[in-house]
Design an enzyme around this catalytic site. Structure first.
Site, PDB file in Angstrom:
ATOM      1  N   SER A 221      82.642 -10.992  -4.423  1.00  9.56           N
ATOM      2  CA  SER A 221      83.223 -10.156  -3.513  1.00  9.56           C
ATOM      3  C   SER A 221      83.303  -8.816  -3.867  1.00  9.56           C
ATOM      4  CB  SER A 221      84.296 -10.796  -2.722  1.00  9.56           C
ATOM      5  OG  SER A 221      85.530 -10.342  -3.403  1.00  9.56           O
ATOM      6  N   ASP A 222      83.162  -7.728  -2.977  1.00 12.02           N
ATOM      7  CA  ASP A 222      83.813  -6.434  -3.090  1.00 12.02           C
ATOM      8  C   ASP A 222      85.520  -6.623  -3.274  1.00 12.02           C
ATOM      9  OD1 ASP A 222      84.180  -3.791  -3.615  1.00 12.02           O
ATOM     10  OD2 ASP A 222      82.937  -3.032  -2.058  1.00 12.02           O
ATOM     11  N   TRP A 223      86.300  -5.835  -3.921  1.00 10.80           N
ATOM     12  CA  TRP A 223      87.634  -6.074  -4.033  1.00 10.80           C
ATOM     13  C   TRP A 223      88.253  -6.111  -2.837  1.00 10.80           C
ATOM     14  CZ3 TRP A 223      84.740  -6.620  -7.836  1.00 10.80           C
ATOM     15  CH2 TRP A 223      84.961  -6.782  -9.005  1.00 10.80           C
ATOM     16  N   THR A 224      88.801  -7.142  -2.409  1.00 14.41           N
ATOM     17  CA  THR A 224      89.672  -7.576  -1.308  1.00 14.41           C
ATOM     18  C   THR A 224      88.716  -7.711  -0.164  1.00 14.41           C
ATOM     19  OG1 THR A 224      90.084  -5.175  -0.353  1.00 14.41           O
ATOM     20  CG2 THR A 224      91.541  -6.178  -2.123  1.00 14.41           C
ATOM     21  N   ALA A 225      87.417  -8.094  -0.034  1.00 16.49           N
ATOM     22  CA  ALA A 225      86.561  -8.257   0.939  1.00 16.49           C
ATOM     23  C   ALA A 225      86.521  -9.540   1.349  1.00 16.49           C
ATOM     24  CB  ALA A 225      85.135  -7.925   0.469  1.00 16.49           C
TER      25      ALA A 225
END
Length: 795
Positions: A221-225
């Protein structure tokens, strides 16, 4: 490998499996000693490998930005860059670099335009494939991002891109498809939604990515996605950063309650173990990478920067003779932009500015003429002394009340505190330094951060307030925090004791403190009109004027899109005035994406430098003097004015929808469809020699032609092939890029160039899959989308 993976998987219980599918830290994948799996640090990596931590004490090589690399149109050069990236990754102790960024230039307003390669899916795909193959050849994983349609930054966490299947397949998915074909071991999914479903849960992760394409690597995932526990468990394999919040215990409950099958978790773990085996984290023996000395790394960056610079106009003033006297003007001559803002930022060992580069080879007089920096700049190292060590730099202390937990000597005025566990145990963070004024006048001294901040000068508290961030993107809050400052009149040589104290923000569980902290200054400046007049006088009394203009970090960066295409401040006014004073005016545009240039027809030459990395000044000197050729060709269309741009919108509608109503017509395709002439066409670029293209012939899907260098010096040419089809039964672009080749030819010599046209260039997407419309296509060959002298028919 498959047998080993099944053996290791069988040793893990559910908690052990769940531990592996969430990060262990901000930039670290989890490991498990019981099965011999190391934790795996990763790093941002589109334009250099920063490493797991953001720390100037462990600097990185700063490479040219995505647009600069794509402007070379040279996959072979990307192979060299990839080897350097792999070396940097191994030196930094990371297993994967989070790059390349292969979203498309749908709109020139896109905030991360500089980080992406091109508006064209084929050019993007070719550069992406070369990057992936080059980095992974040495056992370091690449991570193409952001899957998919993360082509703008406005409301990027909530925007819902609405695009039909054909548009997605032919444009936005194609670079990812080619990355998978090149063997990508990891792909990052995006923040945005596509057609109503956030990308960490989107069916596009299954089909085509893990289905038709056969991607057997890891989707991170993109960070916090990751937005949910059960939804993201369908397609995303690792939720970052760690430790787990939505996964972990909540996901264990979902598995136990039958909401998520354990077989789905097993598939993720298999992919993670396969990834670990590929990068050497299962056997503790990562593959060897090439060795680069500092000089060798600088050489690669310098050549790449020069090869990506695009000479869009030249009346013969370039290249410059050695005895030329130069008025070097513009705000970016002394304070250039080496890189774009956001997660692509690295801290280089050294940089060369245009002033430094040109002064080494020509007779140069410099003044900026106009200034762009309205905010504080990080205090230069040569102006501050660490009171603890007596050496250049500052003292950073972590305090718990009156107790000093840790003291660090730091060598940058801009500090990024990411995950420092000692910071997490503090109640306050303190910067101390002794500032020496190198000129007399009114200085601005201040701090950039978030939270409660106090500034003391010579023991007197001059500022004490709570600083808050008004934006919505957390990246902006960290990288560009609000600033507060005071004015002090100082004499030359006067010293001031500076102390900045910031109350430690709450630690994020498992991640520690995440905070941007800047000790900033603004030196005394000459009155604006006086400075402007001085630049005009220098231009009038010099052989040539070189004006370096550009954008700022507040204009081009991750986290927001641009509002317009204008150069900020009085830069356009400066160029016009300089050109009026000296007709031999050369403008260097230091931006990562297109800007309006209302003076472009009134100057002798225009050179686009992009964000060229740490060797900007040296590479610019090479190009302007002819030591190196400006080898770039435009990877994206440059408009005359924003009103002409056919696809512009980046902001979603009130329901968060961002319709891609233009379909397959973006970039030069949209310009051709609208029948509007831009300032400079896709593929355009000049060198220092002349060319002839002749003898085009076609056999099947193979085209050959003769390229002759008709000038008096060696040169580089990018031969470009486009297809068209009149009276097509389906909607098609007027022309579309089908193949290209980069050649270097000696003066007076000819080269036979072969272009292999892939089958995909003739195909279009339908509900039943890929199809080819029978009949005749026209092949156009030349040196840009608008300069195509040779044609042939292909049935």
């Amino acid at each position: 490998m498959d047998d080993l993976i099944e053996e290791l998987l069988a040793k893990l219980d559910l908690p052990g499996k769940l531990r592996l599918i969430s990060g262990a830290a901000m930039f670290r994948f989890a490991g498990d000693p019981s099965i011999g799996l190391d934790e795996m640090p990763v790093s941002d990596g589109p334009s250099g490998v920063r490493g797991e931590y953001w720390d100037e004490r462990d600097p990185s090589v700063s490479l040219p930005s995505g647009t600069a690399v794509a402007a070379t149109w040279d996959p072979a050069l990307v192979t060299e860059i990839g080897a350097l990236i792999a070396h940097e990754a191994r030196r930094k102790g990371v297993y994967a670099v989070l790059g390349p960024t292969i979203n498309l230039h749908r709109s020139p307003l896109g905030g991360r335009h500089f980080e992406c390669f091109s508006e064209d899916p084929l050019l993007t795909a070719e550069m992406a494939g070369a990057y992936v193959a080059a980095v992974q050849a040495y056992g370091v994983s690449a991570c193409p991002k952001h899957y998919v349609a993360n082509d703008s930054e406005t409301d990027r966490f909530t925007v819902d891109v609405r695009a039909d299947d054909r548009t997605l397949r032919e444009l936005y998915l194609y670079p990812f498809e080619r990355s998978v074909e090149a063997g990508a071991w990891m792909i990052m999914d995006a923040y945005n939604s596509v057609n109503g479903v956030t990308m960490t849960e989107n069916a596009l992760l299954d089909e085509p990515l893990k289905g038709t394409w056969g991607f057997d690597g890891v989707v991170v995932s993109d960070w916090t996605a990751v937005r949910s526990t059960t939804g993201a468990a369908k397609g995303t394999d690792i939720a970052m950063p760690g430790p787990p919040m939505l996964w972990g215990a909540p996901l264990a409950d979902a598995v136990e309650q039958g909401e998520v099958p354990e077989s789905a978790i097993d598939d993720k773990v298999r992919r993670i173990l396969r990834f670990a085996a590929r990068v050497g984290a299962l056997n503790g023996n990562p593959a060897a990478t090439p060795e680069f000395s500092e000089a060798q790394a600088q050489d690669v960056v310098r050549r790449a920067a020069a090869d990506g610079m695009v000479l869009v106009s030249n009346d013969g003033v370039l290249p410059l003779r050695p005895d030329t006297t130069v008025a070097l003007l513009g705000p970016n001559a002394g304070l250039p932009r080496f890189m774009g803002g956001g997660s692509a930022t690295v801290i280089p060992t050294h940089t060369t500015t245009p002033v430094e580069g040109l002064d080494a080879v020509l007779s140069v007089r410099h003044t900026p003429g106009v200034r762009l920096v309205e905010k504080l700049i990080p205090v230069p190292l040569d102006l501050v002394t660490d009171p603890e060590t007596g050496t250049p730099g500052l003292s950073l202390r972590f305090l718990d009340g009156d107790t000093v937990i840790d003291t660090q000597h730091r060598t940058a005025g801009n500090l990024m505190l990411f995950g420092d566990q000692k910071a997490a145990g503090s109640t306050a963070i303190e910067i101390r330094a002794r500032l020496r004024a190198d000129t007399a006048g009114d200085w601005q001294l201040g701090v950039g951060t978030l939270g409660q901040a106090r500034l003391d000068l010579d023991g007197e508290t001059v500022l004490d307030e709570t600083i808050t961030f008004e934006g919505t993107d957390p990246v902006g809050a960290i990288l560009y925090p609000p600033q507060r400052s005071v004015t002090r009149t100082l004499t030359e040589g006067q010293e001031v004791d500076v102390r900045i104290t910031v109350t430690t923000p709450p630690a994020i569980p498992g991640l520690g403190i995440i905070l941007g902290l800047t000790f900033g200054i603004t030196r005394p400046q000459r009155p604006e009109d006086e400075e402007f007049a001085a630049a005009i006088e220098l231009a009038r009394t010099s052989d040539v004027a070189v004006v370096v203009v550009g954008t700022t970090e507040q204009i081009e960066s991750e986290g927001f899109d641009r509002a317009d295409l204008r150069l900020p401040g009085r830069q356009d006014e400066l160029v016009a005035a300089v050109a009026a004073a000296n007709p031999r005016t050369i403008v260097v545009v230091n931006s990562g994406a297109p800007v309006e240039m209302p003076w472009r027809d009134d100057v002798a030459a225009v050179l686009l430098s992009w964000f060229p990395g740490q060797e900007f000044g040296a590479a610019l000197a090479d190009v302007l003097t002819g030591t190196a050729e400006p080898g770039g060709r435009l990877p994206t269309t440059w408009p005359k004015r924003i009103e002409d741009v056919p696809v512009l919108a980046t902001a979603p509608e009130p329901d968060n929808a961002l319709p891609y109503d233009e379909g397959i017509h973006i970039g030069y395709r949209a310009w051709l469809k609208a029948e509007v002439t831009p300032a400079y066409s896709f593929g355009h670029g000049l060198g220092y020699t002349t060319w002839s293209l002749t003898d085009l012939s076609v056999s099947g899907r193979t085209a050959t032609l003769t390229v002759t260098n008709t000038g008096d010096r060696p040169g580089k040419q990018v031969v470009q092939a486009y297809l068209s089809r009149e009276n097509s039964a389906i909607d098609r672009p007027v022309r579309w890029l089908a193949a290209f080749a980069t050649v270097t030819v000696e003066p007076g010599e000819s080269r036979t160039v072969t272009l292999e046209l892939p089958q995909r260039a003739f195909e279009h997407w339908t509900d039943a899959g890929w199809a080819i419309e029978p009949g005749s296509f026209t092949l156009h060959v030349g040196t840009s989308v608008s300069a195509l002298p040779l044609t042939a028919e292909i049935s």
